[in-house]
Every structure is written in C-alpha cells, then in structure tokens.
Design a protein around this motif. Structure first.
Motif, short mmCIF file in Angstrom:
data_model
loop_
_atom_site.label_atom_id
_atom_site.label_comp_id
_atom_site.label_asym_id
_atom_site.label_seq_id
_atom_site.Cartn_x
_atom_site.Cartn_y
_atom_site.Cartn_z
N GLU A 12 -10.54 10.60 15.55
CA GLU A 12 -11.18 11.87 15.21
C GLU A 12 -12.61 11.64 14.71
N GLU A 13 -12.77 10.72 13.80
CA GLU A 13 -14.10 10.41 13.26
C GLU A 13 -14.97 9.78 14.35
N ARG A 14 -14.43 8.82 15.05
CA ARG A 14 -15.20 8.08 16.05
C ARG A 14 -15.65 8.96 17.20
N TYR A 15 -14.77 9.86 17.67
CA TYR A 15 -15.08 10.66 18.85
C TYR A 15 -15.46 12.10 18.53
N GLY A 16 -15.47 12.45 17.25
CA GLY A 16 -15.98 13.74 16.83
C GLY A 16 -15.12 14.93 17.18
N TYR A 17 -13.84 14.89 16.83
CA TYR A 17 -12.97 16.04 17.06
C TYR A 17 -12.03 16.23 15.88
N SER A 18 -11.37 17.37 15.85
CA SER A 18 -10.39 17.70 14.82
C SER A 18 -9.01 17.74 15.43
N ARG A 19 -7.99 17.47 14.64
CA ARG A 19 -6.60 17.55 15.12
C ARG A 19 -6.21 19.00 15.38
N VAL A 20 -6.63 19.90 14.47
CA VAL A 20 -6.35 21.33 14.61
C VAL A 20 -7.62 22.10 14.27
N VAL A 21 -7.89 23.14 15.05
CA VAL A 21 -8.96 24.08 14.71
C VAL A 21 -8.32 25.46 14.61
N ARG A 22 -8.67 26.13 13.50
CA ARG A 22 -8.24 27.52 13.33
C ARG A 22 -9.46 28.41 13.52
N ALA A 23 -9.37 29.31 14.47
CA ALA A 23 -10.43 30.30 14.73
C ALA A 23 -9.80 31.66 14.51
N GLY A 24 -10.07 32.25 13.36
CA GLY A 24 -9.40 33.50 13.01
C GLY A 24 -7.91 33.23 12.83
N ASN A 25 -7.10 33.91 13.60
CA ASN A 25 -5.65 33.74 13.50
C ASN A 25 -5.08 32.78 14.53
N LEU A 26 -5.94 32.24 15.41
CA LEU A 26 -5.50 31.32 16.45
C LEU A 26 -5.71 29.88 15.99
N LEU A 27 -4.67 29.05 16.17
CA LEU A 27 -4.75 27.63 15.85
C LEU A 27 -4.46 26.84 17.12
N VAL A 28 -5.29 25.83 17.38
CA VAL A 28 -5.09 24.99 18.57
C VAL A 28 -5.14 23.53 18.15
N THR A 29 -4.30 22.73 18.80
CA THR A 29 -4.31 21.30 18.51
C THR A 29 -5.11 20.56 19.56
N ALA A 30 -5.57 19.41 19.18
CA ALA A 30 -6.11 18.46 20.14
C ALA A 30 -4.94 17.91 20.94
N GLY A 31 -5.23 17.21 22.00
CA GLY A 31 -4.16 16.54 22.73
C GLY A 31 -3.46 15.53 21.83
N CYS A 32 -2.14 15.50 21.89
CA CYS A 32 -1.34 14.60 21.06
C CYS A 32 -0.49 13.71 21.97
N THR A 33 -0.46 12.43 21.64
CA THR A 33 0.36 11.47 22.37
C THR A 33 1.35 10.83 21.40
N ALA A 34 2.12 9.91 21.90
CA ALA A 34 3.12 9.22 21.08
C ALA A 34 2.53 7.97 20.43
N THR A 35 1.36 8.11 19.84
CA THR A 35 0.74 7.01 19.11
C THR A 35 0.92 7.26 17.62
N VAL A 36 1.58 6.33 16.95
CA VAL A 36 1.85 6.43 15.52
C VAL A 36 1.30 5.18 14.86
N ASP A 37 0.37 5.38 13.92
CA ASP A 37 -0.27 4.26 13.23
C ASP A 37 -0.85 3.25 14.21
#
Length: 138
Positions: A12-37
């Motif tokens: 997120e920091e390196r590529y400049g994005y957020s995991r979730v953005v809330r715009a008014g009442n709409l919330l959207v996630t970034a793409g999520c994969t099965a990467t844990v730690d």
C-alpha cells in the motif's frame, strides 16, 4: 467525503493505494489475494485462496465499519476457468444470505504466479459518513 483505510501492508505504501476507500456511503476494497504476512497461502487450492482473499477483504471492510450484510458487489478473478466452480462455491459459502451481485472473470495471470484468485468487494452503508474531513486511516 472520502476516507481511506490502510491495512499496514507493505504494498500500500510502496504502490500508493488504500485497502478500502469510503466515498460517501459506498466502500470499495482493493484487489485482495491469499497473501498473509507476505506468504501466499493455499498454494494450488483455488477455494482456499478465495476464502482467504474474501476474508482479507471482509476484515478490511469491518475495520471501516461495514459488515458482510452490507456487501452489494463482488468480483472474482481466476487464472484458469477450471477454478471457477471452487471459487464460486467459496463465494456461495460466504455470501449465500447476502446475495450480492457478482462477477467471475478468467484472466491471463496475476502478479504472483502462485495466486490463482484475486477478489474485490463493494459495500454500501445506509448511515451517513462521519463529519470529519477525508484523511488516511491506517
């Protein structure tokens, strides 16, 4: 009003994005994969990867104030059409009571060749956003 929520992940920091953005009442996630730690989980198992990826997305939405019952749209990207039943089945096990609109697309590949699945989730909250100005929340 726009509020951005980070998960603290390194990309997120390196590529400049957020995991979730809330715009008014709409919330959207970034793409999520099965990467844990930093480790891809469920290698070779599209159902396990889908469950992990959806879990990451749903956890991020929960931190932003949205529960699974608020999910209105999901998108699933698989690297092989043969994975569609396993991934759609994982989706069904999580969202059977919610029944959001859903899209499942076969793609040529994902950034890590071990990733078989990537997901995106959108949610809608009927309550208004807080009165605070937009800020990055990590």
């Amino acid at each position: 009003m726009i509020t951005r929520f980070g998960s603290g992940g390194p990309w997120e920091e390196r590529y400049g994005y957020s995991r979730v953005v809330r715009a008014g009442n709409l919330l959207v996630t970034a793409g999520c994969t099965a990467t844990v730690d930093g480790v891809v989980t469920g290698v070779g198992d599209p159902r396990a990867q889908a469950l992990t990826a959806f879990g990451i997305a749903l956890d991020a939405l929960a931190r932003a104030g949205a529960g699974i019952e608020t999910v209105i749209r999901t998108r699933m990207y698989v690297t092989d059409a043969a994975y569609s039943d396993a991934v759609a089945g994982a989706h069904g096990s999580l969202f059977a009571a919610v029944r959001p609109v859903a899209t499942l697309v076969v793609v040529a590949g994902l950034l890590d060749p071990q990733h078989l699945v990537e997901v995106e989730v959108e949610a809608y909250l009927s309550r208004p956003a807080a009165e605070n100005p937009a800020e990055l929340v990590t």
